[in-house]
Design a protein around this motif. Structure first.
Motif, PDB file in Angstrom:
ATOM      1  N   THR A  23       0.830  -1.211   0.000  1.00 32.69           N
ATOM      2  CA  THR A  23       0.000   0.000   0.000  1.00 32.69           C
ATOM      3  C   THR A  23       0.860   1.255   0.000  1.00 32.69           C
ATOM      4  O   THR A  23       2.016   1.251   0.436  1.00 32.69           O
ATOM      5  CB  THR A  23      -0.929   0.042   1.229  1.00 32.69           C
ATOM      6  OG1 THR A  23      -0.135   0.051   2.428  1.00 32.69           O
ATOM      7  CG2 THR A  23      -1.870  -1.151   1.246  1.00 32.69           C
ATOM      8  N   ILE A  24       0.257   2.347  -0.499  1.00 30.04           N
ATOM      9  CA  ILE A  24       0.866   3.673  -0.469  1.00 30.04           C
ATOM     10  C   ILE A  24       0.061   4.529   0.495  1.00 30.04           C
ATOM     11  O   ILE A  24      -1.145   4.704   0.309  1.00 30.04           O
ATOM     12  CB  ILE A  24       0.865   4.323  -1.861  1.00 30.04           C
ATOM     13  CG1 ILE A  24       1.621   3.456  -2.870  1.00 30.04           C
ATOM     14  CG2 ILE A  24       1.480   5.732  -1.799  1.00 30.04           C
ATOM     15  CD1 ILE A  24       1.535   3.959  -4.303  1.00 30.04           C
ATOM     16  N   GLU A  25       0.701   5.021   1.540  1.00 27.36           N
ATOM     17  CA  GLU A  25       0.024   5.843   2.535  1.00 27.36           C
ATOM     18  C   GLU A  25       0.486   7.296   2.384  1.00 27.36           C
ATOM     19  O   GLU A  25       1.676   7.578   2.367  1.00 27.36           O
ATOM     20  CB  GLU A  25       0.334   5.333   3.941  1.00 27.36           C
ATOM     21  CG  GLU A  25      -0.120   3.889   4.178  1.00 27.36           C
ATOM     22  CD  GLU A  25       0.314   3.366   5.535  1.00 27.36           C
ATOM     23  OE1 GLU A  25       0.855   4.166   6.338  1.00 27.36           O
ATOM     24  OE2 GLU A  25       0.135   2.158   5.790  1.00 27.36           O
ATOM     25  N   GLU A  26      -0.481   8.202   2.287  1.00 31.19           N
ATOM     26  CA  GLU A  26      -0.170   9.622   2.142  1.00 31.19           C
ATOM     27  C   GLU A  26      -0.559  10.384   3.401  1.00 31.19           C
ATOM     28  O   GLU A  26      -1.654  10.208   3.936  1.00 31.19           O
ATOM     29  CB  GLU A  26      -0.894  10.222   0.932  1.00 31.19           C
ATOM     30  CG  GLU A  26      -0.601  11.705   0.725  1.00 31.19           C
ATOM     31  CD  GLU A  26      -1.272  12.292  -0.498  1.00 31.19           C
ATOM     32  OE1 GLU A  26      -1.068  13.496  -0.768  1.00 31.19           O
ATOM     33  OE2 GLU A  26      -2.003  11.562  -1.197  1.00 31.19           O
ATOM     34  N   THR A  27       0.334  11.234   3.869  1.00 30.71           N
ATOM     35  CA  THR A  27       0.056  12.122   4.995  1.00 30.71           C
ATOM     36  C   THR A  27       0.370  13.550   4.557  1.00 30.71           C
ATOM     37  O   THR A  27       0.780  13.794   3.414  1.00 30.71           O
ATOM     38  CB  THR A  27       0.919  11.763   6.216  1.00 30.71           C
ATOM     39  OG1 THR A  27       2.302  12.039   5.910  1.00 30.71           O
ATOM     40  CG2 THR A  27       0.770  10.285   6.585  1.00 30.71           C
ATOM     41  N   GLY A  28       0.216  14.486   5.462  1.00 27.81           N
ATOM     42  CA  GLY A  28       0.546  15.866   5.146  1.00 27.81           C
ATOM     43  C   GLY A  28       2.026  16.073   4.902  1.00 27.81           C
ATOM     44  O   GLY A  28       2.431  17.029   4.235  1.00 27.81           O
ATOM     45  N   GLU A  29       2.861  15.173   5.441  1.00 27.38           N
ATOM     46  CA  GLU A  29       4.310  15.314   5.321  1.00 27.38           C
ATOM     47  C   GLU A  29       4.890  14.560   4.130  1.00 27.38           C
ATOM     48  O   GLU A  29       5.967  14.904   3.649  1.00 27.38           O
ATOM     49  CB  GLU A  29       5.008  14.817   6.591  1.00 27.38           C
ATOM     50  CG  GLU A  29       4.800  15.711   7.797  1.00 27.38           C
ATOM     51  CD  GLU A  29       3.382  15.612   8.361  1.00 27.38           C
ATOM     52  OE1 GLU A  29       2.851  14.478   8.402  1.00 27.38           O
ATOM     53  OE2 GLU A  29       2.816  16.664   8.711  1.00 27.38           O
ATOM     54  N   GLY A  30       4.202  13.507   3.677  1.00 22.40           N
ATOM     55  CA  GLY A  30       4.791  12.745   2.583  1.00 22.40           C
ATOM     56  C   GLY A  30       4.068  11.449   2.294  1.00 22.40           C
ATOM     57  O   GLY A  30       2.887  11.262   2.645  1.00 22.40           O
ATOM     58  N   ARG A  86       9.320  12.621   1.190  1.00 24.77           N
ATOM     59  CA  ARG A  86       8.824  13.817   1.865  1.00 24.77           C
ATOM     60  C   ARG A  86       8.266  14.795   0.838  1.00 24.77           C
ATOM     61  O   ARG A  86       8.762  14.894  -0.281  1.00 24.77           O
ATOM     62  CB  ARG A  86       9.941  14.487   2.669  1.00 24.77           C
ATOM     63  CG  ARG A  86      10.340  13.732   3.926  1.00 24.77           C
ATOM     64  CD  ARG A  86      11.345  14.538   4.728  1.00 24.77           C
ATOM     65  NE  ARG A  86      10.815  15.842   5.111  1.00 24.77           N
ATOM     66  CZ  ARG A  86      10.039  16.052   6.172  1.00 24.77           C
ATOM     67  NH1 ARG A  86       9.712  15.044   6.955  1.00 24.77           N
ATOM     68  NH2 ARG A  86       9.620  17.272   6.453  1.00 24.77           N
ATOM     69  N   LYS A  87       7.239  15.518   1.240  1.00 26.57           N
ATOM     70  CA  LYS A  87       6.652  16.542   0.376  1.00 26.57           C
ATOM     71  C   LYS A  87       7.454  17.841   0.495  1.00 26.57           C
ATOM     72  O   LYS A  87       6.975  18.860   0.973  1.00 26.57           O
ATOM     73  CB  LYS A  87       5.195  16.782   0.758  1.00 26.57           C
ATOM     74  CG  LYS A  87       4.263  15.612   0.437  1.00 26.57           C
ATOM     75  CD  LYS A  87       2.828  15.932   0.830  1.00 26.57           C
ATOM     76  CE  LYS A  87       1.870  14.805   0.482  1.00 26.57           C
ATOM     77  NZ  LYS A  87       0.483  15.081   0.925  1.00 26.57           N
ATOM     78  N   THR A  88       8.695  17.773   0.062  1.00 29.10           N
ATOM     79  CA  THR A  88       9.561  18.943   0.091  1.00 29.10           C
ATOM     80  C   THR A  88       9.144  19.906  -1.017  1.00 29.10           C
ATOM     81  O   THR A  88       8.959  19.488  -2.168  1.00 29.10           O
ATOM     82  CB  THR A  88      11.028  18.517  -0.125  1.00 29.10           C
ATOM     83  OG1 THR A  88      11.381  17.569   0.901  1.00 29.10           O
ATOM     84  CG2 THR A  88      11.965  19.711  -0.047  1.00 29.10           C
ATOM     85  N   PRO A  89       8.984  21.186  -0.708  1.00 31.19           N
ATOM     86  CA  PRO A  89       8.579  22.140  -1.750  1.00 31.19           C
ATOM     87  C   PRO A  89       9.571  22.154  -2.911  1.00 31.19           C
ATOM     88  O   PRO A  89      10.786  22.100  -2.708  1.00 31.19           O
ATOM     89  CB  PRO A  89       8.581  23.479  -1.005  1.00 31.19           C
ATOM     90  CG  PRO A  89       8.380  23.117   0.431  1.00 31.19           C
ATOM     91  CD  PRO A  89       9.097  21.808   0.621  1.00 31.19           C
TER      92      PRO A  89
END
Length: 262
Positions: A54-61, A158-161
């Motif tokens: 599975t792929i889990e998405e959060t606010g951070e990544g 990580r959801k790095t800008p």
């Protein structure tokens, strides 16, 4: 074709790790490259029962299990939204849908194939791998490490800008790439060149050629610098000189893609 003497569907990561300590053991991914090996596997260890698909998405990544398929990456709306569709672009040409439905992230990343589109793209992002015993390791560090008997459990992004762009050259659509290229500006500009034909390498804008912004001139200057620094080799798909030329062309296209000029 390989010969498997014993098959075990692991009930825990600890069991899988213990079984994998024998040199004759192999962890099973999608079995797309392993099945073509000409050797005998003492124990084939299957991780498909451990919930790693599975792929889990959060606010951070994003947390991506080792048994997630390349097709899942290709189609995941969150990953594509965060990367401007780079996952779909990078993975859609990989052989065919049937192949991508079976090939796994863990198999692709652990093997560190030089021709891996997914490894090239992941190296351009803020990516770490989670090893069962080794813990969290930056992907760039992991890619340079020697092979051992640990287990790759998950890949974390990580959801790095910033932005990322991907390009690759193939002789024909479903072939292995002649060269792969990804460029991102997440925490500084970096270019990743793969299928050279060795493992992908990461090069940063050490001269500050893009510090003043992206233009046709600065993109060309950075691309020329990258091409001059990447060690290239030759194989049946292309010469070292041809790959050096491609590195300059694909890097320039990616940089301009970051600036919205393509």
């Amino acid at each position: 074709m390989i010969t498997i003497q014993n098959y075990v569907r692991a009930e825990s990561l600890e069991q899988a790790y213990e079984l994998n300590q024998k040199k004759s053991a192999r962890i099973l991914g999608g079995m797309l490259w392993l099945k073509m090996a000409k050797n005998t596997v003492g124990t084939a260890v299957d991780l498909s029962g451990l919930g790693l698909d599975t792929i889990e998405e959060t606010g951070e990544g994003f947390s991506i299990g080792a048994m997630v398929t390349l097709r899942q990456l290709e189609q995941h709306p969150g990953l594509n939204a965060c990367t401007g569709g780079a996952f779909a672009k990078a993975l859609a040409p990989v052989v065919g849908v049937q192949f991508r439905n079976m090939a796994t992230v863990g198999g692709s990343v652990w093997s560190r194939f030089g021709f891996s589109d997914v490894l090239t793209l992941l190296l351009a992002l803020d990516t770490t791998v989670e090893l069962y015993k080794g813990g969290l390791v930056p992907l760039e560090t992991f890619a340079a490490m020697p092979y051992d008997r640990d287990l790759l459990v998950r890949v974390h992004i990580r959801k790095t800008p910033g932005r990322v762009a991907y390009e690759a050259m193939r002789i024909q659509r479903t072939d292995l790439p002649v060269l792969t290229c990804a460029v991102s500006d997440m925490g500084g500009v970096r270019a990743v060149i793969g299928a050279r034909p060795g493992k992908p390498v990461v090069l940063r804008d050490e001269k500050g050629l893009l510090a003043g912004g992206i233009s046709k001139e600065s993109a060309a200057a950075f691309a020329a610098d990258v091409a001059a620094r990447v060690p290239m080799g030759a194989n049946s798909r292309g010469s070292a000189a041809y790959r050096t030329h491609l590195a300059e062309v694909l890097t320039r296209r990616c940089v301009l893609g970051l600036g919205g000029e393509l």
